[in-house]
Design a protein around this motif. Structure first.
Motif, PDB file in Angstrom:
ATOM      1  N   PRO A  39      -7.272   4.229   3.943  1.00 19.04           N
ATOM      2  CA  PRO A  39      -6.363   3.323   3.106  1.00 19.04           C
ATOM      3  C   PRO A  39      -5.257   2.736   3.695  1.00 19.04           C
ATOM      4  CG  PRO A  39      -7.117   5.325   2.158  1.00 19.04           C
ATOM      5  CD  PRO A  39      -7.642   5.488   3.435  1.00 19.04           C
TER       6      PRO A  39
ATOM      7  N   ASN B 161     -13.122   2.021  -1.397  1.00 16.54           N
ATOM      8  CA  ASN B 161     -13.617   2.340   0.072  1.00 16.54           C
ATOM      9  C   ASN B 161     -14.775   3.195   0.105  1.00 16.54           C
ATOM     10  OD1 ASN B 161     -11.787   0.493   0.797  1.00 16.54           O
ATOM     11  ND2 ASN B 161     -10.589   1.794   2.036  1.00 16.54           N
TER      12      ASN B 161
ATOM     13  N   ASP C  67       0.915  -1.698  -6.305  1.00 14.26           N
ATOM     14  CA  ASP C  67       0.716  -2.717  -5.478  1.00 14.26           C
ATOM     15  C   ASP C  67       1.931  -3.286  -4.797  1.00 14.26           C
ATOM     16  OD1 ASP C  67      -1.185  -4.539  -4.181  1.00 14.26           O
ATOM     17  OD2 ASP C  67      -0.214  -6.015  -5.158  1.00 14.26           O
TER      18      ASP C  67
ATOM     19  N   ASP D 197      -1.957   3.783  -5.447  1.00 12.52           N
ATOM     20  CA  ASP D 197      -2.389   2.687  -4.842  1.00 12.52           C
ATOM     21  C   ASP D 197      -3.471   2.917  -3.594  1.00 12.52           C
ATOM     22  OD1 ASP D 197      -3.117  -0.272  -5.313  1.00 12.52           O
ATOM     23  OD2 ASP D 197      -1.815  -1.002  -3.415  1.00 12.52           O
ATOM     24  N   SER D 198      -3.026   4.093  -2.948  1.00 13.97           N
ATOM     25  CA  SER D 198      -3.623   4.815  -1.882  1.00 13.97           C
ATOM     26  C   SER D 198      -5.020   5.525  -2.324  1.00 13.97           C
ATOM     27  CB  SER D 198      -2.751   5.818  -1.347  1.00 13.97           C
ATOM     28  OG  SER D 198      -2.182   6.830  -2.148  1.00 13.97           O
TER      29      SER D 198
ATOM     30  N   ILE E 136      -1.990  -1.566   2.977  1.00 12.01           N
ATOM     31  CA  ILE E 136      -3.042  -0.881   2.594  1.00 12.01           C
ATOM     32  C   ILE E 136      -4.195  -1.677   2.486  1.00 12.01           C
ATOM     33  CG2 ILE E 136      -2.531  -1.162  -0.048  1.00 12.01           C
ATOM     34  CD1 ILE E 136      -2.764   2.108  -0.173  1.00 12.01           C
ATOM     35  N   ARG E 137      -5.371  -0.823   2.584  1.00  8.20           N
ATOM     36  CA  ARG E 137      -6.596  -1.609   2.456  1.00  8.20           C
ATOM     37  C   ARG E 137      -7.430  -1.364   1.425  1.00  8.20           C
ATOM     38  NH1 ARG E 137     -10.721  -4.576   5.385  1.00  8.20           N
ATOM     39  NH2 ARG E 137     -12.387  -3.434   5.711  1.00  8.20           N
ATOM     40  N   ASN E 138      -7.315  -2.255   0.386  1.00  5.79           N
ATOM     41  CA  ASN E 138      -8.020  -2.033  -0.950  1.00  5.79           C
ATOM     42  C   ASN E 138      -8.469  -3.304  -1.357  1.00  5.79           C
ATOM     43  OD1 ASN E 138      -5.781  -3.337  -1.660  1.00  5.79           O
ATOM     44  ND2 ASN E 138      -4.789  -1.657  -3.108  1.00  5.79           N
TER      45      ASN E 138
ATOM     46  N   SER F 148      -7.582   2.807  -3.252  1.00  8.66           N
ATOM     47  CA  SER F 148      -8.136   2.485  -1.895  1.00  8.66           C
ATOM     48  C   SER F 148      -8.928   3.356  -1.772  1.00  8.66           C
ATOM     49  CB  SER F 148      -7.126   2.240  -0.882  1.00  8.66           C
ATOM     50  OG  SER F 148      -7.638   1.926   0.298  1.00  8.66           O
TER      51      SER F 148
ATOM     52  N   ARG G 272     -11.092  -8.489  -0.994  1.00  6.95           N
ATOM     53  CA  ARG G 272      -9.853  -7.590  -0.519  1.00  6.95           C
ATOM     54  C   ARG G 272      -8.582  -8.239  -1.210  1.00  6.95           C
ATOM     55  NH1 ARG G 272     -11.030  -2.566   1.575  1.00  6.95           N
ATOM     56  NH2 ARG G 272     -13.049  -2.449   2.725  1.00  6.95           N
TER      57      ARG G 272
END
Length: 392
Positions: free
Chosen positions: A276, A241, A164, A233-234, A379-381, A237, A373
């Motif tokens: 992600p 998602n 992260d 982490d990717s 990154i979007r997780n 995500s 979130r």
């Protein structure tokens, strides 16, 4: 050629108020022009699919060597071997490990990815209600990366924190604690992790032989660390998602359960619909035109990947999650051209096994609380995704 339109700070996609749901601001950025200048950050933003593709594919003019993240390498003192280099250095580093990410090599990983996936999914289904993040999407990528690299971290909580921080560290206004954690991770790898690797693994290939080509030099440790940390982490995500998307679009999950052959395309649609990575950065080596807008030399340019993937000029009914979408794979969620994410085949394998395991056990996903979130600008997780696994 014309100068790009300037946008006031409220349209800044990096503001915290935009992080939970960035798509409205992405839509406004697309409407504002092919490339938009944010004067408060002196940053050029590409949010349309055509513009993002132009930035990512013209790697000679939109260079990565000065830094592919918000902060330039000269200011951060940190250079990621794959994404923060241009040819010929980038070519040499990538070729040193490229064979390990070919389809047949990745396919060999499938049994070792399937076993923990089945085990953790069975436990989650038996529990009924779980936080998908802690029960599934955080531990699974770590287990796959262990198989790929040979690195076994101290524990899931520690590797999650380290991974992260990699993403936080390269964003705007990053807390120094994230750099400290990344340095801690690399230090642990050098002092402890390398010694624990099995005799034959990617980690030893990199560290002892300089990769398949033997051409890796002083960047061996950072090359291994990049593959190790960036792949966790990717994929976390991507997996979270996916569950979230199927909870919001139950008819899509019905389609996947009725026809599991849709799963590979469903993975691509998840990547397109809720990508992600939020963005990649480039720096211009000369004055350049994008969509009729002139960007000056030595400018910071931000290519917003999820904005491009929701561009209705490229994808019909772009805001709808459609697992049968014929052109879903045309997304730019993994970047493009020479900097296309080297670990993309691993992420796709993990996601396909994840959805396959769930499809054989779960009839529907129901949100049983408010998803939270992660306030990460890169990154979007999720930090929490409470879900009921409906089986009856």
């Amino acid at each position: 050629m014309t100068a790009g339109p300037s946008v006031d700070l409220p349209l800044d996609p990096f503001l915290l108020e935009h992080l939970d749901d960035p798509y409205p601001v992405y839509e406004r950025l697309r409407a504002a022009g092919p490339v938009v200048h944010l004067p408060e950050r002196d940053l050029w933003v590409a949010a349309r699919y055509e513009s993002v593709s132009a930035v990512l594919r013209n790697y000679k003019v939109f260079a990565s060597g000065l830094g592919s993240s918000y902060v330039r390498v000269a200011d951060s003192g940190f250079r990621a071997p794959f994404i923060d280099n241009d040819p010929p250095v980038h070519t040499r580093i990538r070729r040193s490990v490229q064979q390990q990410f070919q389809r047949n090599r990745i396919e060999e990983m499938r049994p070792d990815v399937r076993e923990p996936t089945e085990r953790l999914v069975e436990a989650a289904v038996a529990a009924g209600e779980v936080d998908v993040v802690t029960a599934l999407t955080q531990p699974l990528p770590d287990l796959a990366i262990r198989r790929l690299t040979g690195i076994t971290p101290p524990d899931t909580e520690t590797i999650t924190s380290w991974a992260d921080s990699v993403m936080h560290m390269v964003g705007p206004d990053a807390d120094p604690v994230h750099m400290e954690r990344v340095l801690e991770a690399v230090g642990w790898l050098a002092e402890t992790g390398l010694a624990g690797m099995p005799a034959h693994c990617l980690g030893r290939l990199i560290m002892e032989q300089g990769g398949d080509t033997g051409q890796l030099g002083d960047e061996r440790l950072m090359t291994l660390a990049s593959i190790w940390l960036a792949g966790i982490d990717s994929t976390n995500s991507l997996l979270a998602n996916a569950v979230h998307a199927f909870a919001l679009f139950p008819e899509a999950w019905d389609a996947v359960r009725a026809d599991p052959s849709l799963i590979p395309n469903a993975v691509e649609e998840v990547l397109r619909w809720d990508s992600p990575f939020r963005q990649f950065f480039r720096r211009t080596t000369e004055e350049v035109e994008v969509g009729g807008v002139t960007i000056p030399a030595d400018a910071d340019v931000c290519a917003v990947l999820p904005a491009a993937n929701r561009d209705s000029a490229r994808f019909a009914d772009a805001d709808t999650f459609d697992v049968t979408r014929p052109d879903a794979r045309q997304h730019v969620a993994f970047g493009a051209s020479i900097h296309l994410c080297i670990g993309a085949p691993v992420a796709r394998l993990e996601a396909a096994e994840f959805l396959t395991s769930l499809a054989s056990r779960v009839r529907a996903f129901e949100l049983v609380g408010t998803p939270v979130r992660n306030p990460n600008r890169e990154i979007r997780n999720f930090t929490s995704l409470p879900i009921r696994m409906v089986t009856a």
